[in-house]
Design a protein around this motif. Structure first.
Motif, PDB file in Angstrom:
ATOM      1  N   ASP A  63       5.054  -2.660  11.622  1.00  0.00           N
ATOM      2  CA  ASP A  63       4.099  -2.595  10.512  1.00  0.00           C
ATOM      3  C   ASP A  63       4.108  -1.233   9.834  1.00  0.00           C
ATOM      4  OD1 ASP A  63       3.205  -5.237  10.760  1.00  0.00           O
ATOM      5  OD2 ASP A  63       1.775  -4.661  12.312  1.00  0.00           O
ATOM      6  N   ILE A  64       4.235  -0.172  10.619  1.00  0.00           N
ATOM      7  CA  ILE A  64       4.263   1.174  10.043  1.00  0.00           C
ATOM      8  C   ILE A  64       5.523   1.355   9.197  1.00  0.00           C
ATOM      9  CG2 ILE A  64       4.390   3.648  10.552  1.00  0.00           C
ATOM     10  CD1 ILE A  64       2.742   2.979  13.140  1.00  0.00           C
ATOM     11  N   ALA A  65       6.681   0.972   9.750  1.00  0.00           N
ATOM     12  CA  ALA A  65       7.940   1.109   9.007  1.00  0.00           C
ATOM     13  C   ALA A  65       7.895   0.273   7.726  1.00  0.00           C
ATOM     14  CB  ALA A  65       9.125   0.699   9.885  1.00  0.00           C
ATOM     15  N   TRP A  66       7.371  -0.948   7.825  1.00  0.00           N
ATOM     16  CA  TRP A  66       7.259  -1.812   6.646  1.00  0.00           C
ATOM     17  C   TRP A  66       6.349  -1.152   5.613  1.00  0.00           C
ATOM     18  CZ3 TRP A  66       8.140  -7.558   7.360  1.00  0.00           C
ATOM     19  CH2 TRP A  66       8.146  -8.225   6.140  1.00  0.00           C
ATOM     20  N   LEU A  82       4.525  10.118  -2.342  1.00  0.00           N
ATOM     21  CA  LEU A  82       3.357   9.312  -1.975  1.00  0.00           C
ATOM     22  C   LEU A  82       2.402  10.130  -1.104  1.00  0.00           C
ATOM     23  CD1 LEU A  82       2.572   6.372  -2.597  1.00  0.00           C
ATOM     24  CD2 LEU A  82       3.577   5.744  -0.404  1.00  0.00           C
ATOM     25  N   ALA A  83       2.950  10.904  -0.182  1.00  0.00           N
ATOM     26  CA  ALA A  83       2.131  11.750   0.690  1.00  0.00           C
ATOM     27  C   ALA A  83       1.402  12.828  -0.104  1.00  0.00           C
ATOM     28  CB  ALA A  83       2.998  12.387   1.775  1.00  0.00           C
ATOM     29  N   ASN A  94      -6.588   4.695  -0.921  1.00  0.00           N
ATOM     30  CA  ASN A  94      -7.341   3.669  -0.188  1.00  0.00           C
ATOM     31  C   ASN A  94      -7.256   2.332  -0.914  1.00  0.00           C
ATOM     32  OD1 ASN A  94      -8.109   5.447   1.820  1.00  0.00           O
ATOM     33  ND2 ASN A  94     -10.056   5.939   0.846  1.00  0.00           N
ATOM     34  N   ALA A  95      -7.385   2.376  -2.239  1.00  0.00           N
ATOM     35  CA  ALA A  95      -7.271   1.147  -3.032  1.00  0.00           C
ATOM     36  C   ALA A  95      -5.863   0.566  -2.920  1.00  0.00           C
ATOM     37  CB  ALA A  95      -7.623   1.424  -4.488  1.00  0.00           C
ATOM     38  N   LEU A  96      -4.840   1.415  -2.971  1.00  0.00           N
ATOM     39  CA  LEU A  96      -3.462   0.945  -2.844  1.00  0.00           C
ATOM     40  C   LEU A  96      -3.255   0.263  -1.490  1.00  0.00           C
ATOM     41  CD1 LEU A  96      -0.567   0.741  -3.943  1.00  0.00           C
ATOM     42  CD2 LEU A  96      -0.142   2.991  -2.910  1.00  0.00           C
ATOM     43  N   SER A  97      -3.783   0.865  -0.449  1.00  0.00           N
ATOM     44  CA  SER A  97      -3.678   0.269   0.879  1.00  0.00           C
ATOM     45  C   SER A  97      -4.345  -1.108   0.905  1.00  0.00           C
ATOM     46  CB  SER A  97      -4.306   1.184   1.926  1.00  0.00           C
ATOM     47  OG  SER A  97      -4.190   0.605   3.213  1.00  0.00           O
ATOM     48  N   ASP A  98      -5.511  -1.202   0.292  1.00  0.00           N
ATOM     49  CA  ASP A  98      -6.201  -2.499   0.230  1.00  0.00           C
ATOM     50  C   ASP A  98      -5.385  -3.516  -0.556  1.00  0.00           C
ATOM     51  OD1 ASP A  98      -8.302  -1.429   1.667  1.00  0.00           O
ATOM     52  OD2 ASP A  98      -9.616  -1.167  -0.080  1.00  0.00           O
ATOM     53  N   ALA A 104       1.023   0.253   2.775  1.00  0.00           N
ATOM     54  CA  ALA A 104       1.360   1.431   1.980  1.00  0.00           C
ATOM     55  C   ALA A 104       1.024   2.634   2.848  1.00  0.00           C
ATOM     56  CB  ALA A 104       0.588   1.469   0.666  1.00  0.00           C
ATOM     57  N   VAL A 105       2.015   3.130   3.563  1.00  0.00           N
ATOM     58  CA  VAL A 105       1.824   4.228   4.508  1.00  0.00           C
ATOM     59  C   VAL A 105       2.394   5.489   3.873  1.00  0.00           C
ATOM     60  CG1 VAL A 105       2.318   5.070   6.829  1.00  0.00           C
ATOM     61  CG2 VAL A 105       1.921   2.619   6.448  1.00  0.00           C
TER      62      VAL A 105
END
Length: 156
Positions: A63-66, A82-83, A94-98, A104-105
């Motif tokens: 999941d992290i790699a994906w 991105l970082a 946070n919105a992107l992750s949602d 989106a790591v």
């Protein structure tokens, strides 16, 4: 009879390239003596092309790699950029992750795959060791396939 893709579909990274990327990425990790790695290769549409998790890699590594690879595709740049944006734009990240279902790591280890003309073919995500080392392995894998790696930093 060879299989032809339906008209209009551009899949990006080929299966042959994805296999080379995965194998060379893991080989680089063994060469560097890293913790067990997981590699995910996504095509230009964000669909899974290849994934391998080395023996001993912990449960969430896929999941992290994906998430590292998908975050790059979602925003159109490598995970180093991105970082940086995550540092200054927390609410947006946070919105992107949602919006991406948590995929989106924003840490190094997510690398866009490009052809010689700069077209995005897909992305690679690597997880298992320190993020900088994960990225080094992803770049080695992409280069082994004869493609260009975009980490989000300007080329040196």
């Amino acid at each position: 009879m060879p299989h032809a893709a339906p008209a209009g579909f551009q899949h990006g990274v080929t299966l042959a390239a994805a296999r080379t990327i995965v194998d060379a990425t893991l080989s680089k990790g063994r060469e560097m003596g890293l913790a067990p790695l997981t590699v995910v290769v996504l095509d230009a549409a964000g669909q899974l092309k290849a994934a391998l998790r080395e023996d001993g890699a912990s449960l969430a590594r896929v999941d992290i790699a994906w998430g590292k690879a998908n975050g790059c595709l979602a925003m159109g740049f490598g995970a180093r950029e991105l970082a940086r944006r995550a540092q200054s734009m927390g609410p947006f990240m946070n919105a992107l992750s949602d919006l991406t279902g948590g995929r989106a790591v924003p840490v190094p280890g997510g690398v866009l795959v490009k052809d010689g003309a700069g077209a995005v073919l897909g992305a690679v995500g690597v997880s298992g060791d320190l993020s900088d080392k994960d990225e080094t392995c992803a770049v080695a894998g992409i280069r082994a396939a004869g493609l260009l790696a975009d980490t989000g930093d300007a080329p040196a």
